[in-house]
Design a protein around this motif. Structure first.
Motif, PDB file in Angstrom:
ATOM      1  N   UNK A   1       0.936  -1.195  -0.037  1.00  0.00           N
ATOM      2  CA  UNK A   1       0.201   0.011  -0.003  1.00  0.00           C
ATOM      3  C   UNK A   1       0.976   1.218  -0.039  1.00  0.00           C
ATOM      4  N   UNK A   2       1.860   1.291   0.837  1.00  0.00           N
ATOM      5  CA  UNK A   2       2.774   2.402   0.918  1.00  0.00           C
ATOM      6  C   UNK A   2       3.510   2.643  -0.495  1.00  0.00           C
ATOM      7  N   UNK A   3       3.778   1.452  -1.132  1.00  0.00           N
ATOM      8  CA  UNK A   3       4.518   1.545  -2.371  1.00  0.00           C
ATOM      9  C   UNK A   3       3.674   2.248  -3.545  1.00  0.00           C
ATOM     10  N   UNK A   4       2.372   1.789  -3.307  1.00  0.00           N
ATOM     11  CA  UNK A   4       1.314   2.216  -4.231  1.00  0.00           C
ATOM     12  C   UNK A   4       1.253   3.538  -4.343  1.00  0.00           C
ATOM     13  N   UNK A   5       0.920   4.137  -2.933  1.00  0.00           N
ATOM     14  CA  UNK A   5       0.684   5.496  -2.734  1.00  0.00           C
ATOM     15  C   UNK A   5       1.861   6.583  -3.136  1.00  0.00           C
ATOM     16  N   UNK A   6       3.100   6.115  -3.084  1.00  0.00           N
ATOM     17  CA  UNK A   6       4.146   6.723  -3.305  1.00  0.00           C
ATOM     18  C   UNK A   6       4.234   6.818  -4.981  1.00  0.00           C
ATOM     19  N   UNK A   7       4.416   5.893  -5.605  1.00  0.00           N
ATOM     20  CA  UNK A   7       4.447   5.332  -6.952  1.00  0.00           C
ATOM     21  C   UNK A   7       3.413   6.389  -7.644  1.00  0.00           C
ATOM     22  N   UNK A   8       2.291   6.267  -7.258  1.00  0.00           N
ATOM     23  CA  UNK A   8       1.148   6.796  -8.063  1.00  0.00           C
ATOM     24  C   UNK A   8       0.796   8.174  -7.631  1.00  0.00           C
ATOM     25  N   UNK A   9       1.382   8.585  -6.591  1.00  0.00           N
ATOM     26  CA  UNK A   9       1.294  10.015  -6.228  1.00  0.00           C
ATOM     27  C   UNK A   9      -0.203  10.626  -5.991  1.00  0.00           C
ATOM     28  N   UNK A  10      -1.030   9.809  -5.348  1.00  0.00           N
ATOM     29  CA  UNK A  10      -2.345  10.256  -5.012  1.00  0.00           C
ATOM     30  C   UNK A  10      -2.712  11.398  -4.246  1.00  0.00           C
ATOM     31  N   UNK A  18       5.096   6.419   7.130  1.00  0.00           N
ATOM     32  CA  UNK A  18       4.658   4.861   7.255  1.00  0.00           C
ATOM     33  C   UNK A  18       3.672   4.875   8.364  1.00  0.00           C
ATOM     34  N   UNK A  19       3.749   5.638   9.249  1.00  0.00           N
ATOM     35  CA  UNK A  19       2.795   5.571  10.404  1.00  0.00           C
ATOM     36  C   UNK A  19       1.383   5.977   9.781  1.00  0.00           C
ATOM     37  N   UNK A  20       1.246   6.801   8.777  1.00  0.00           N
ATOM     38  CA  UNK A  20      -0.162   7.314   8.161  1.00  0.00           C
ATOM     39  C   UNK A  20      -0.787   6.155   7.334  1.00  0.00           C
ATOM     40  N   UNK A  21       0.289   5.348   6.857  1.00  0.00           N
ATOM     41  CA  UNK A  21      -0.083   4.338   5.936  1.00  0.00           C
ATOM     42  C   UNK A  21      -0.490   3.166   6.699  1.00  0.00           C
ATOM     43  N   UNK A  22       0.042   2.727   8.130  1.00  0.00           N
ATOM     44  CA  UNK A  22      -0.583   1.784   9.038  1.00  0.00           C
ATOM     45  C   UNK A  22      -1.810   2.222   9.094  1.00  0.00           C
ATOM     46  N   UNK A  23      -2.165   3.486   9.524  1.00  0.00           N
ATOM     47  CA  UNK A  23      -3.432   3.891   9.858  1.00  0.00           C
ATOM     48  C   UNK A  23      -4.543   3.515   9.077  1.00  0.00           C
ATOM     49  N   UNK A  24      -3.965   3.911   7.679  1.00  0.00           N
ATOM     50  CA  UNK A  24      -4.855   3.641   6.583  1.00  0.00           C
ATOM     51  C   UNK A  24      -5.311   2.285   6.346  1.00  0.00           C
ATOM     52  N   UNK A  25      -4.266   1.333   6.421  1.00  0.00           N
ATOM     53  CA  UNK A  25      -4.461  -0.047   6.447  1.00  0.00           C
ATOM     54  C   UNK A  25      -5.458  -0.551   7.533  1.00  0.00           C
ATOM     55  N   UNK A  26      -5.203   0.037   8.669  1.00  0.00           N
ATOM     56  CA  UNK A  26      -6.177  -0.421   9.834  1.00  0.00           C
ATOM     57  C   UNK A  26      -7.653  -0.064   9.476  1.00  0.00           C
ATOM     58  N   UNK A  27      -7.823   1.167   8.649  1.00  0.00           N
ATOM     59  CA  UNK A  27      -9.369   1.561   8.408  1.00  0.00           C
ATOM     60  C   UNK A  27      -9.755   0.561   7.398  1.00  0.00           C
ATOM     61  N   UNK A  28      -9.040   0.292   6.447  1.00  0.00           N
ATOM     62  CA  UNK A  28      -9.400  -0.720   5.279  1.00  0.00           C
ATOM     63  C   UNK A  28      -9.856  -1.967   5.979  1.00  0.00           C
ATOM     64  N   UNK A  29      -8.954  -2.397   6.873  1.00  0.00           N
ATOM     65  CA  UNK A  29      -9.050  -3.689   7.620  1.00  0.00           C
ATOM     66  C   UNK A  29     -10.698  -3.453   8.473  1.00  0.00           C
ATOM     67  N   UNK A  30     -10.675  -2.561   9.022  1.00  0.00           N
ATOM     68  CA  UNK A  30     -11.960  -2.391   9.877  1.00  0.00           C
ATOM     69  C   UNK A  30     -13.241  -2.523   8.884  1.00  0.00           C
ATOM     70  N   UNK A  31     -13.062  -1.854   7.644  1.00  0.00           N
ATOM     71  CA  UNK A  31     -14.262  -2.011   6.699  1.00  0.00           C
ATOM     72  C   UNK A  31     -14.300  -3.319   5.940  1.00  0.00           C
ATOM     73  N   UNK A  32     -13.355  -4.291   6.250  1.00  0.00           N
ATOM     74  CA  UNK A  32     -13.433  -5.571   5.723  1.00  0.00           C
ATOM     75  C   UNK A  32     -12.761  -5.553   4.162  1.00  0.00           C
ATOM     76  N   UNK A  33     -11.995  -4.699   3.912  1.00  0.00           N
ATOM     77  CA  UNK A  33     -11.563  -4.504   2.539  1.00  0.00           C
ATOM     78  C   UNK A  33     -10.641  -6.154   2.613  1.00  0.00           C
ATOM     79  N   UNK A  34      -9.770  -6.242   3.450  1.00  0.00           N
ATOM     80  CA  UNK A  34      -8.957  -7.370   3.759  1.00  0.00           C
ATOM     81  C   UNK A  34      -8.823  -7.818   5.120  1.00  0.00           C
ATOM     82  N   UNK A  35      -8.362  -9.052   5.268  1.00  0.00           N
ATOM     83  CA  UNK A  35      -8.408  -9.472   6.658  1.00  0.00           C
ATOM     84  C   UNK A  35      -7.160 -10.379   6.882  1.00  0.00           C
TER      85      UNK A  35
END
Length: 446
Positions: A1-10, A18-35
């Motif tokens: 996810x970190x690499x994807x955000x850096x490469x595509x410059x969203x 990296x801390x912000x990306x971890x929080x983003x992953x946690x949110x995606x995990x909470x919404x059942x995007x991945x487990x």
């Protein structure tokens, strides 16, 4: 996810931690995007907290558990891309909640035209850019006398684990032993056991069969099984003739010099770049072995030898299987191996600097610009031909004047030695000689 955000410059040129990306992953995990992938076969072991770790596995929530059936396998690799795309499209995530999350993280999405999509570039081009930029960044960190070993490309035979080499439609006793061990490892919460069983995929069949039939089945004898696995893996790798890190041995010297000089950050990034150049199968085998080494080295409950701590035992047993470079002294080899063990969670990550270099290069290629002008970080200034010749002449003249001045003012030289050197200088560079001495030269002050 970190690499994807850096490469595509969203988020444009915004610095993303990296801390912000971890929080983003946690949110995606909470919404059942991945487990999280469970590490146990029996019983519930569902993790709800995202772990930023190289040994934590995740999958899309609606990915079918039947993906590992023979009909879904091709060449030993699972094909889950379609299911992953469906997961991203079908998993409901409230846009308002996502926007609130990004706002809390101080991140703002840029408009779509600024988002990079490299789908127009072939996979071969993208891979070549990754390799080129990895080598370019590595050369900025380490001074190599020769580039042959780094630039040469060899077609390497993929060394898939033994279980993947088996015929899909044939079940042998060896295959069953491996599957039983794998199921046993998946059911264990003990990192030592699970990491060791992962390493068995790269061991010969006979060793695996012997271990499978010798493991104790009593819970109170777990330490016996751990020691048996450690001895078996250690015996295999102590007999291994070719070390896992055999490519470009000159780089080992540069990394060890950084470690000796206390430049830990440079050494870590250089190792990350070096490991990025490994072929996929070697990199995976190295990852499994290093993880096992780190788990055993950090374990204080079960000692391998009474007179030494586990860290030193692991270093002595597996050192030659990792690095066996005759140009490295024993002390530097030990230092390098222990550094790999201590930084096991970080050495296989990809540096953010490399992500940016690759992204900039791919953007230039996609926009049709001269990609040679995008070289990432550089310590040189680009000059045109006329500027180069002017700079070369001026620098040469300045250095010759400095040399002449040092001869003229060196009080340690006798009059005879000084005269001899000045005559030699005048014979090759009379214009500079006359410029320096001026009237003294014409008046015969020499």
């Amino acid at each position: 996810v970190y690499a994807h955000l850096l490469q595509n410059k969203y988020f444009g040129e915004m610095d993303i931690s990296r801390t912000k990306v971890v929080r983003l992953c946690q949110a995606l995990m909470d919404y059942k995007v991945f487990e999280a992938v469970s590490t146990r076969v029996f019983g519930k072991d569902k993790r709800t907290v995202f772990e930023d770790s190289s040994c934590s596995l995740y999958r899309f929530s609606n990915a079918s558990s039947q993906a590992n059936s023979p009909s879904e396998r091709e060449g030993g690799h699972f094909r889950l891309q379609r299911q992953e795309k469906r997961a991203l499209l079908s998993t409901p995530v409230k846009s308002e909640s996502l926007e609130n999350l990004l706002e809390n993280l101080s991140l703002k999405l840029v408009s779509s035209p600024q988002v990079n999509n490299f789908s127009t570039l072939s996979r071969q081009v993208i891979n070549e850019v990754w390799r080129e930029q990895t080598i370019a960044r590595l050369l900025q960190l380490i001074d190599l006398p020769l580039l042959d070993s780094l630039l040469e490309y060899e077609e390497m035979t993929e060394r898939f684990p033994q279980t993947q080499q088996e015929d899909q439609h044939r079940v042998t006793s060896n295959y069953l032993d491996r599957e039983i061990l794998k199921a046993f490892g998946d059911s264990q919460a003990d990192e030592w056991l699970s990491a060791a069983i992962d390493c068995l995929d790269y061991l010969p069949d006979q060793m695996v069969v012997d271990v499978s039939r010798s493991l104790p089945n009593r819970p109170d004898a777990a330490h016996v099984g751990k020691l048996l696995l450690f001895d078996t893996i250690g015996r295999h790798y102590s007999q291994k003739k070719e070390p896992l890190l055999s490519h470009a041995p000159d780089i080992h010297l540069g990394i060890s010099e950084h470690l000796v000089n206390g430049k830990t950050d440079q050494a870590l990034e250089a190792i990350q770049l070096y490991l990025k150049l490994l072929d996929g199968s070697t990199r995976e085998e190295f990852r499994r072995l290093l993880y096992f080494m780190a788990v055993v080295a950090q374990n204080s409950e079960l000692k391998l030898q009474k007179e030494s701590d586990n860290r030193m035992v692991v270093k002595r047993l597996f050192s030659k299987a990792i690095v066996n470079n005759k140009m490295l002294s024993k002390g530097k080899t030990d230092l390098l191996v222990l550094f790999l063990v201590d930084y096991q969670k970080d050495v296989l990550k990809i540096p953010g600097t490399l992500h940016k270099m690759v992204s900039d290069k791919l953007v230039a290629l996609q926009q049709g610009k001269d990609s040679s002008l995008v070289s990432g970080y550089t310590f040189c200034q680009r000059l045109d031909e006329s500027e180069y010749h002017y700079s070369a002449q001026k620098t040469t003249k300045d250095e010759l004047l400095t040399l002449l001045k040092s001869i003229d003012e060196d009080m340690s030289l006798s009059a005879k030695e000084r005269k001899k050197l000045l005559n030699q200088f005048y014979a090759t560079n009379p214009a500079i000689f006359l410029q320096y001495f001026g009237d003294r030269a014409t008046d015969g002050a020499m």
